[in-house]
Design a protein around this motif. Structure first.
Motif, short mmCIF file in Angstrom:
data_model
loop_
_atom_site.label_atom_id
_atom_site.label_comp_id
_atom_site.label_asym_id
_atom_site.label_seq_id
_atom_site.Cartn_x
_atom_site.Cartn_y
_atom_site.Cartn_z
N ASP A 120 0.85 -1.19 0.00
CA ASP A 120 0.00 0.00 0.00
C ASP A 120 0.89 1.24 0.00
O ASP A 120 1.70 1.43 0.92
CB ASP A 120 -0.91 0.02 1.23
CG ASP A 120 -1.98 -1.04 1.16
OD1 ASP A 120 -2.87 -0.92 0.30
OD2 ASP A 120 -1.92 -2.00 1.95
N CYS A 121 0.74 2.08 -1.02
CA CYS A 121 1.50 3.31 -1.12
C CYS A 121 0.54 4.48 -0.99
O CYS A 121 -0.25 4.74 -1.89
CB CYS A 121 2.24 3.36 -2.45
SG CYS A 121 3.45 2.03 -2.69
N ASP A 122 0.60 5.15 0.14
CA ASP A 122 -0.31 6.26 0.42
C ASP A 122 0.45 7.57 0.44
O ASP A 122 1.39 7.75 1.22
CB ASP A 122 -1.02 6.03 1.76
CG ASP A 122 -1.99 4.86 1.70
OD1 ASP A 122 -2.99 4.96 0.98
OD2 ASP A 122 -1.74 3.84 2.36
N VAL A 123 0.03 8.49 -0.43
CA VAL A 123 0.69 9.79 -0.52
C VAL A 123 0.18 10.68 0.61
O VAL A 123 -1.00 11.01 0.67
CB VAL A 123 0.42 10.44 -1.89
CG1 VAL A 123 1.10 11.81 -1.97
CG2 VAL A 123 0.91 9.53 -3.01
N LEU A 124 1.09 11.07 1.50
CA LEU A 124 0.74 11.96 2.60
C LEU A 124 0.82 13.41 2.18
O LEU A 124 0.06 14.26 2.65
CB LEU A 124 1.69 11.72 3.78
CG LEU A 124 1.85 10.27 4.27
CD1 LEU A 124 2.79 10.22 5.46
CD2 LEU A 124 0.50 9.67 4.62
#
Length: 247
Positions: A120-124
């Motif tokens: 899971d790659c979540d852009v903060l």
């Protein structure tokens, strides 16, 4: 453990220099592998989860699978964006497929049993280069997830054979520039994302003439600049992976 490359603003760095880069392993307490990656003001949290079983089309093969999902938090950008609850948008699908292809390129085969690793790659926070940052951080998270599988007796040896990292490069105001931030990206006449392995082989090259065309000489210059930047990222990955994970 975290790895930091000396920060420089564009005004203080040459066209072939990276933005501030950091890689923080073990950023998520419960994930089998994780990395908080920073490219300038862009920050992406990558978490790799190990699950028993594989997609239906792979059941009974004895082989595993590695896949990725990508999302941007609502206030990762200057104005709020809506969450993609019902249907994943075309851009998101494109990026998560790119991340999936990139992390799968770390392996020669999938003969590690019927396990699935989901990244899971979540852009903060987004300021250009979110997909390239995600790929670079996902590589660290996936390596740690496979190490966890070895340490817990799920597999005998890690199937990871190489590292993978990615960077953006473009032509802005007639000049080749590395690792574009948002303001540079929107002005770029040529925009390119390059994914490369630690063996010096390309996984993917995405290049577009945004406001015109570009020559073979410009293409060669873009690739050369991208390769030099990726080599720095691969070295940073190696350094951070050589030490103990945090978390």
């Amino acid at each position: 453990m975290s790895e930091i490359i000396i920060p420089r603003a564009r005004a203080e760095r040459s066209n072939d220099a990276l933005r501030p880069v950091s890689l923080e392993r073990g950023a998520v307490m419960y994930a089998e592998g994780s990395c908080l990656v920073t490219f300038g003001k862009t920050r992406v949290l990558c978490a790799a989860s190990v699950e028993s079983g594989v997609p239906g089309w792979r059941k009974g093969s004895g082989e595993g699978w590695v896949t990725a999902e990508y999302a941007m938090l609502p206030r990762a950008t200057k104005t709020r964006s809506s969450r993609e609850r019902q249907q994943v948008g075309g851009r998101t699908q494109e990026i998560q497929r790119l991340i999936g292809r990139s992390v799968r390129a770390m392996l020669d085969d999938f003969r590690f049993g019927e396990f699935t690793i989901k990244v899971d790659c979540d852009v903060l926070q987004a300021d250009g280069g979110t997909r390239t940052a995600a790929i670079t951080g996902a590589c660290v998270a996936v390596q740690d997830a496979f190490t966890w599988m070895v340490n817990t007796g799920r597999i005998i040896a890690s199937p990871v054979k190489r590292q993978v990292a990615a960077i953006s490069v473009g032509v802005v105001d007639g000049e080749v520039r590395l690792d574009l931030d948002y303001e540079e990206d929107v002005r770029a006449g040529v925009d390119m994302n390059v994914v490369m392995s630690s063996e010096g082989r390309f996984v993917e090259v995405q290049g577009t003439g945004e406001h015109g065309t570009f020559s073979r000489a410009e293409l060669d210059g873009l690739l050369g600049t991208a390769v030099a930047g990726i080599e720095q990222l691969l070295a940073a990955q190696s350094r951070v992976l050589s030490g103990p994970a945090q978390g």
